[in-house]
Write a protein that holds these residues in place. Structure first.
Motif, mmCIF file in Angstrom:
data_model
loop_
_atom_site.group_PDB
_atom_site.id
_atom_site.type_symbol
_atom_site.label_atom_id
_atom_site.label_comp_id
_atom_site.label_asym_id
_atom_site.label_seq_id
_atom_site.Cartn_x
_atom_site.Cartn_y
_atom_site.Cartn_z
ATOM 1 N N LEU A 1 16.013 9.819 -16.684
ATOM 2 C CA LEU A 1 15.164 8.652 -16.887
ATOM 3 C C LEU A 1 14.903 7.943 -15.563
ATOM 4 N N GLN A 2 15.976 7.923 -14.728
ATOM 5 C CA GLN A 2 15.794 7.255 -13.449
ATOM 6 C C GLN A 2 14.776 7.986 -12.590
ATOM 7 N N LYS A 3 14.854 9.317 -12.641
ATOM 8 C CA LYS A 3 13.877 10.087 -11.878
ATOM 9 C C LYS A 3 12.470 9.796 -12.372
ATOM 10 N N GLU A 4 12.374 9.746 -13.717
ATOM 11 C CA GLU A 4 11.060 9.441 -14.283
ATOM 12 C C GLU A 4 10.632 8.037 -13.891
ATOM 13 N N LEU A 5 11.587 7.101 -13.914
ATOM 14 C CA LEU A 5 11.300 5.722 -13.537
ATOM 15 C C LEU A 5 10.842 5.680 -12.084
ATOM 16 N N LEU A 6 11.563 6.375 -11.202
ATOM 17 C CA LEU A 6 11.172 6.421 -9.785
ATOM 18 C C LEU A 6 9.785 7.056 -9.623
ATOM 19 N N LYS A 7 9.576 8.078 -10.413
ATOM 20 C CA LYS A 7 8.280 8.751 -10.353
ATOM 21 C C LYS A 7 7.168 7.802 -10.777
ATOM 22 N N TYR A 8 7.407 7.070 -11.875
ATOM 23 C CA TYR A 8 6.381 6.131 -12.358
ATOM 24 C C TYR A 8 6.210 4.954 -11.416
ATOM 25 N N LYS A 9 7.342 4.499 -10.799
ATOM 26 C CA LYS A 9 7.231 3.415 -9.822
ATOM 27 C C LYS A 9 6.404 3.877 -8.623
ATOM 28 N N GLN A 10 6.707 5.111 -8.168
ATOM 29 C CA GLN A 10 5.955 5.674 -7.042
ATOM 30 C C GLN A 10 4.475 5.786 -7.413
ATOM 31 N N GLU A 11 4.242 6.249 -8.643
ATOM 32 C CA GLU A 11 2.855 6.376 -9.106
ATOM 33 C C GLU A 11 2.207 5.004 -9.209
ATOM 34 N N ALA A 12 2.983 4.003 -9.657
ATOM 35 C CA ALA A 12 2.461 2.633 -9.755
ATOM 36 C C ALA A 12 2.126 2.105 -8.361
ATOM 37 N N ARG A 13 3.008 2.366 -7.366
ATOM 38 C CA ARG A 13 2.734 1.920 -5.992
ATOM 39 C C ARG A 13 1.474 2.611 -5.444
ATOM 40 N N ASN A 14 1.387 3.908 -5.716
ATOM 41 C CA ASN A 14 0.189 4.635 -5.267
ATOM 42 C C ASN A 14 -1.078 4.053 -5.895
ATOM 43 N N LEU A 15 -0.961 3.810 -7.227
ATOM 44 C CA LEU A 15 -2.114 3.222 -7.924
ATOM 45 C C LEU A 15 -2.408 1.821 -7.395
ATOM 46 N N GLN A 16 -1.356 1.047 -7.091
ATOM 47 C CA GLN A 16 -1.558 -0.296 -6.538
ATOM 48 C C GLN A 16 -2.242 -0.196 -5.168
ATOM 49 N N GLY A 17 -1.814 0.781 -4.337
ATOM 50 C CA GLY A 17 -2.437 0.988 -3.038
ATOM 51 C C GLY A 17 -3.898 1.364 -3.173
ATOM 52 N N ILE A 18 -4.159 2.270 -4.139
ATOM 53 C CA ILE A 18 -5.556 2.667 -4.390
ATOM 54 C C ILE A 18 -6.354 1.468 -4.859
ATOM 55 N N LYS A 19 -5.717 0.662 -5.766
ATOM 56 C CA LYS A 19 -6.389 -0.536 -6.291
ATOM 57 C C LYS A 19 -6.678 -1.498 -5.156
ATOM 58 N N ASP A 20 -5.710 -1.755 -4.270
ATOM 59 C CA ASP A 20 -5.910 -2.668 -3.142
ATOM 60 C C ASP A 20 -7.009 -2.148 -2.219
ATOM 61 N N ALA A 21 -7.006 -0.846 -1.960
ATOM 62 C CA ALA A 21 -8.035 -0.251 -1.098
ATOM 63 C C ALA A 21 -9.416 -0.398 -1.735
ATOM 64 N N LEU A 22 -9.463 -0.155 -3.071
ATOM 65 C CA LEU A 22 -10.739 -0.293 -3.765
ATOM 66 C C LEU A 22 -11.213 -1.749 -3.767
ATOM 67 N N GLN A 23 -10.252 -2.686 -3.947
ATOM 68 C CA GLN A 23 -10.629 -4.105 -3.904
ATOM 69 C C GLN A 23 -11.136 -4.483 -2.516
ATOM 70 N N GLN A 24 -10.449 -3.963 -1.486
ATOM 71 C CA GLN A 24 -10.886 -4.218 -0.101
ATOM 72 C C GLN A 24 -12.304 -3.670 0.105
ATOM 73 N N ARG A 25 -12.513 -2.460 -0.389
ATOM 74 C CA ARG A 25 -13.841 -1.845 -0.256
ATOM 75 C C ARG A 25 -14.885 -2.635 -1.038
ATOM 76 N N LEU A 26 -14.522 -3.128 -2.218
ATOM 77 C CA LEU A 26 -15.422 -3.932 -3.036
ATOM 78 C C LEU A 26 -15.784 -5.228 -2.324
ATOM 79 N N VAL A 27 -14.798 -5.871 -1.674
ATOM 80 C CA VAL A 27 -15.056 -7.100 -0.913
ATOM 81 C C VAL A 27 -16.037 -6.796 0.222
ATOM 82 N N GLN A 28 -15.825 -5.670 0.931
ATOM 83 C CA GLN A 28 -16.722 -5.300 2.025
ATOM 84 C C GLN A 28 -18.134 -5.023 1.508
#
Length: 127
Positions: A1-28
């Motif tokens: 479960l912890q591995k899955e949790l780490l995997k989902y956290k990593q995926e959440a961070r990646n998605l958050q990074g993509i979201k932040d990049a997309l928001q930055q691009r949207l602002v531009q």
């Protein structure tokens, strides 16, 4: 479960990074769209100003064309009057020339008669 949790956290961070990049691009992109809208507004204002200037210039050209037509009409009338006066002047010069010839003839005739009179007076004086 912890591995899955780490995997989902990593995926959440990646998605958050993509979201932040997309928001930055949207602002531009929003900034670029805003800038384009401002440029479009300026271009439309310039276009309207040029249109107004064009209308004003066309009105001035039409006014000048009207004045030019009036001046041409006046010039034609003056040319006609000048031609009439030239014709009268030519006729008067012809009459003056005829009068000069008549004057020369009359002066010759007068000289001839004066010569005859002088001759007659001389003959009378001799008699």
């Amino acid at each position: 479960l912890q591995k899955e949790l780490l995997k989902y956290k990593q995926e959440a961070r990646n998605l958050q990074g993509i979201k932040d990049a997309l928001q930055q691009r949207l602002v531009q992109q929003d900034a670029a769209v805003l800038q384009l809208k401002q440029e479009l507004l300026r271009a439309n204002m310039d276009k309207e100003e040029l249109h107004n200037q064009n209308v004003d210039l066309q009105r001035k050209v039409e006014e000048r064309n009207r004045l030019l037509a009036e001046y041409k009409k006046e010039l034609c009338q003056k040319d006609r009057h000048l031609q009439q006066h030239q014709t009268k002047l030519d006729e008067m010069l012809r009459q003056l020339s005829e009068a000069s010839y008549q004057q020369v003839d009359l002066e010759r005739e007068l000289e001839h008669k004066e010569a005859l009179l002088a001759h007659c007076m001389k003959r009378e004086a001799e008699e």
